[in-house]
Scaffold this motif. Structure first.
Motif, PDB file in Angstrom:
ATOM      1  N   TYR A 264      21.453   2.993 -16.838  1.00  0.00           N
ATOM      2  CA  TYR A 264      21.394   3.349 -17.957  1.00  0.00           C
ATOM      3  C   TYR A 264      20.134   2.474 -18.610  1.00  0.00           C
ATOM      4  O   TYR A 264      19.677   2.904 -19.810  1.00  0.00           O
ATOM      5  CB  TYR A 264      22.873   3.183 -18.418  1.00  0.00           C
ATOM      6  N   ASN A 265      20.071   1.357 -18.435  1.00  0.00           N
ATOM      7  CA  ASN A 265      19.183   0.516 -19.369  1.00  0.00           C
ATOM      8  C   ASN A 265      17.560   0.302 -18.453  1.00  0.00           C
ATOM      9  O   ASN A 265      16.696  -0.302 -19.118  1.00  0.00           O
ATOM     10  CB  ASN A 265      19.620  -1.130 -19.347  1.00  0.00           C
ATOM     11  N   TYR A 266      17.450   0.921 -17.561  1.00  0.00           N
ATOM     12  CA  TYR A 266      16.197   0.663 -16.923  1.00  0.00           C
ATOM     13  C   TYR A 266      15.137   1.554 -17.880  1.00  0.00           C
ATOM     14  O   TYR A 266      15.199   2.625 -18.428  1.00  0.00           O
ATOM     15  CB  TYR A 266      15.986   1.507 -15.595  1.00  0.00           C
ATOM     16  N   ARG A 267      13.752   0.687 -17.778  1.00  0.00           N
ATOM     17  CA  ARG A 267      12.829   1.311 -18.323  1.00  0.00           C
ATOM     18  C   ARG A 267      13.053   1.728 -19.937  1.00  0.00           C
ATOM     19  O   ARG A 267      12.614   2.621 -20.593  1.00  0.00           O
ATOM     20  CB  ARG A 267      12.124   2.504 -17.848  1.00  0.00           C
TER      21      ARG A 267
ATOM     22  N   SER B 269       9.706   0.826 -11.394  1.00  0.00           N
ATOM     23  CA  SER B 269       8.656   1.976 -11.449  1.00  0.00           C
ATOM     24  C   SER B 269       9.399   3.056 -12.255  1.00  0.00           C
ATOM     25  O   SER B 269      10.490   3.410 -11.967  1.00  0.00           O
ATOM     26  CB  SER B 269       8.088   2.255 -10.107  1.00  0.00           C
ATOM     27  N   GLY B 270       8.696   3.980 -12.844  1.00  0.00           N
ATOM     28  CA  GLY B 270       9.133   5.019 -13.351  1.00  0.00           C
ATOM     29  C   GLY B 270       9.304   6.189 -12.391  1.00  0.00           C
ATOM     30  O   GLY B 270       8.546   6.023 -11.234  1.00  0.00           O
TER      31      GLY B 270
ATOM     32  N   GLY C  76      12.762  -0.835  -4.052  1.00  0.00           N
ATOM     33  CA  GLY C  76      11.554  -0.205  -5.229  1.00  0.00           C
ATOM     34  C   GLY C  76      10.130  -0.123  -4.762  1.00  0.00           C
ATOM     35  O   GLY C  76       9.882  -0.925  -3.552  1.00  0.00           O
ATOM     36  N   THR C  77       9.513   1.065  -4.689  1.00  0.00           N
ATOM     37  CA  THR C  77       8.367   1.555  -4.377  1.00  0.00           C
ATOM     38  C   THR C  77       7.688   2.406  -5.210  1.00  0.00           C
ATOM     39  O   THR C  77       8.444   3.466  -5.117  1.00  0.00           O
ATOM     40  CB  THR C  77       8.013   1.660  -2.497  1.00  0.00           C
ATOM     41  N   SER C  78       6.461   2.239  -5.236  1.00  0.00           N
ATOM     42  CA  SER C  78       5.820   3.525  -6.149  1.00  0.00           C
ATOM     43  C   SER C  78       4.547   4.003  -5.017  1.00  0.00           C
ATOM     44  O   SER C  78       3.848   4.684  -5.352  1.00  0.00           O
ATOM     45  CB  SER C  78       5.162   3.155  -7.369  1.00  0.00           C
ATOM     46  N   ASN C  79       4.676   3.422  -3.754  1.00  0.00           N
ATOM     47  CA  ASN C  79       3.450   3.727  -2.896  1.00  0.00           C
ATOM     48  C   ASN C  79       3.916   4.473  -1.895  1.00  0.00           C
ATOM     49  O   ASN C  79       4.838   4.059  -1.009  1.00  0.00           O
ATOM     50  CB  ASN C  79       2.936   2.411  -2.424  1.00  0.00           C
ATOM     51  N   PRO C  80       3.622   5.687  -1.560  1.00  0.00           N
ATOM     52  CA  PRO C  80       4.162   6.728  -0.391  1.00  0.00           C
ATOM     53  C   PRO C  80       3.973   6.118   0.899  1.00  0.00           C
ATOM     54  O   PRO C  80       4.621   6.430   1.717  1.00  0.00           O
ATOM     55  CB  PRO C  80       3.379   8.062  -0.711  1.00  0.00           C
ATOM     56  N   VAL C  81       2.856   5.290   1.084  1.00  0.00           N
ATOM     57  CA  VAL C  81       2.704   4.594   2.321  1.00  0.00           C
ATOM     58  C   VAL C  81       3.833   3.519   2.615  1.00  0.00           C
ATOM     59  O   VAL C  81       4.327   3.498   3.763  1.00  0.00           O
ATOM     60  CB  VAL C  81       1.306   4.158   2.674  1.00  0.00           C
ATOM     61  N   HIS C  82       3.925   2.826   1.521  1.00  0.00           N
ATOM     62  CA  HIS C  82       4.989   1.733   1.779  1.00  0.00           C
ATOM     63  C   HIS C  82       6.351   2.475   2.131  1.00  0.00           C
ATOM     64  O   HIS C  82       7.159   2.086   2.949  1.00  0.00           O
ATOM     65  CB  HIS C  82       4.987   1.011   0.437  1.00  0.00           C
TER      66      HIS C  82
END
Ligand code: NAP
Length: 286
Positions: free
Chosen positions: A37-40, A15-16, A251-257
Motif C-alpha cells: 500500500y505504501n510503496y513508491r 522499482s516502479g 527486486g530487479t528492474s533488469n531483465p537479464v538479472h
C-alpha cells in the motif's frame, strides 16, 4: 510458451512497475508480484494498474498494509488499527482494479516493540482479525504476515496463537539474515504451524548486490558439485533454504538479472554446507 512457476516473486519495493519487465517475467514463468500500500509514496497500486492492468490477471498479486500517510508529508506512520487496515485493503483492491490474491500485515513488529506479551498478542490478534475479515468478505484472496524483524512477533505468538492463523508468513531470507532473526522467524513458523510451502522469503540480497561483501565471497561451497553460476545466483538459491521457503520476493528492474534469478532456482544445494553454515552462525552469536 510460459514456463512453470519457480517461486520467484517480483518485488516492487525499489522499482516502479515496468511493463517490459513484467512481460519478460511472464515469459520466464514468474507468476508473483509483491507490492505494498505504501510503496513508491503510496502510488504503487495505481502505477501497477496503469502500466499493466491487463496483465495482472496472469499474476498472483500480493500486497501489504500497515503503513499510512502521516498527513504531514513526512515519513509514513505505522499502525495496526483494525479499521485503518480494513480500509487500506479495500482501497488496495480498488486501486489495483482487482482483489489482491494475498494481503500481508506489514511489519506488525513496529507496533509491538515495548509491549508485554499479552498486550502484543491482543494488538496483533485484532489486526489479524481485520485481515481475516477482509478475506472472508472476498476483498482479498487470503492474508498473511510479512515481518522484517520477527522477534517481537515471536513474543506475541508465544503468549497465544488462537486468533493468529496467517495463510502465509513472509520473512527475510538468505545469507544476509543474522542468526537471531533466522531462529526467531523459524520459531514463529513453528508456533503458528506455518508449513514450509506457506513460507515466503524476501530481500535475498539484503536490498543490494553492490555491497562489497558480495564480491568478496565465494559461494561455490554451498552448491552440489559441477555447477556453474554467479555469486548473485548462488545467493538467491540459498535464500530458499535460509529459512526453508517456497517463494522468494526479489527486486530487479533488469531483465537479464531476472532471467539469471529464474535459472538459479534449479541449482542444487549442498545440504551439509547449509547445516555447517547454520552451526557456524549460531556459534558466532548475536
Ligand atoms: N518488510 C517487508 O515486508 C519487506 C521488506 C523488504 C523487502 N520486501 C519484499 O522483498 C522484495 C525484495 O527486496 P529488496 O528489493 O529490498 O531487496 P533484494 O531483492 O535483496 O535486492 C534487490 C537488489 O538486488 C539486485 N539484483 C536482483 N537480482 C540480481 C541479479 N541477478 N544480479 C545482480 N543484482 C541483482 C537488484 O538490482 P537490479 O535492479 O539492477 O537487478 C536490486 O538492487 C521487495 O520488493 C518486497 O517485495 C518486503
Amino acid at each position: 510458451m510460459c514456463r512453470a512457476d519457480r517461486g520467484v516473486v517480483l518485488g516492487l519495493h525499489r522499482s516502479g512497475p515496468d511493463r517490459d519487465v513484467l512481460e519478460h517475467a511472464l515469459s520466464l514463468g514468474v507468476r508473483g508480484i509483491d507490492t505494498a500500500y505504501n510503496y513508491r509514496g503510496f502510488t504503487s497500486h495505481r502505477a501497477l494498474a496503469c502500466t499493466a492492468g491487463d496483465l495482472l490477471g496472469e499474476f498472483t498479486v500480493s500486497t501489504k498494509v500497515g503503513y499510512f500517510p502521516s498527513g504531514t508529508g513526512e515519513r509514513p506512520m505505522h499502525s495496526l488499527d483494525p479499521d485503518r487496515l480494513r480500509t487500506a485493503v479495500e482501497r488496495s483492491a480498488h486501486e489495483l482494479g482487482r482483489s489482491p490474491d494475498l494481503v500481508f500485515l506489514h511489519n506488525p513488529e513496529l507496533a509491538l516493540s515495548g509491549l508485554g506479551p499479552a498486550e502484543s498478542y491482543d494488538r496483533l490478534a485484532a489486526a489479524c482479525a481485520a485481515l481475516a475479515g477482509a478475506a472472508r468478505s472476498r476483498i482479498c484472496g487470503a492474508w498473511g504476515i510479512a515481518t522484517w524483524d520477527p522477534r517481537p512477533l515471536a513474543a506475541a505468538v508465544e503468549h497465544d496463537t488462537s486468533h493468529i492463523q496467517p495463510g502465509v508468513l513472509m520473512l527475510r531470507a538468505g545469507l544476509s539474515v543474522a542468526a537471531p532473526m533466522l531462529s526467531a522467524g523459524e520459531n514463529v513458523c513453528r508456533v503458528l504451524d506455518v508449513a514450509p510451502e506457506c513460507r515466503w522469503g524476501m530481500s535475498p540480497f539484503g536490498g543490494s548486490t553492490t555491497d562489497p561483501a558480495w564480491s568478496a565471497v565465494d559461494l561455490r561451497a554451498f552448491l552440489a558439485a559441477d555447477q556453474d553460476c554467479s555469486t548473485s545466483q548462488a545467493a538467491f538459491r540459498l535464500a530458499y533454504e535460509l529459512p526453508p521457503v517456497a517463494r522468494v520476493a526479489v527486486g530487479t528492474s533488469n531483465p537479464v538479472h531476472l532471467r539469471d534469478l529464474v535459472a538459479a532456482t534449479t541449482l542444487r544445494i549442498s545440504d551439509s554446507a547449509i547445516s555447517r553454515y547454520r552451526e557456524l552462525i549460531q556459534k558466532k552469536g548475536p
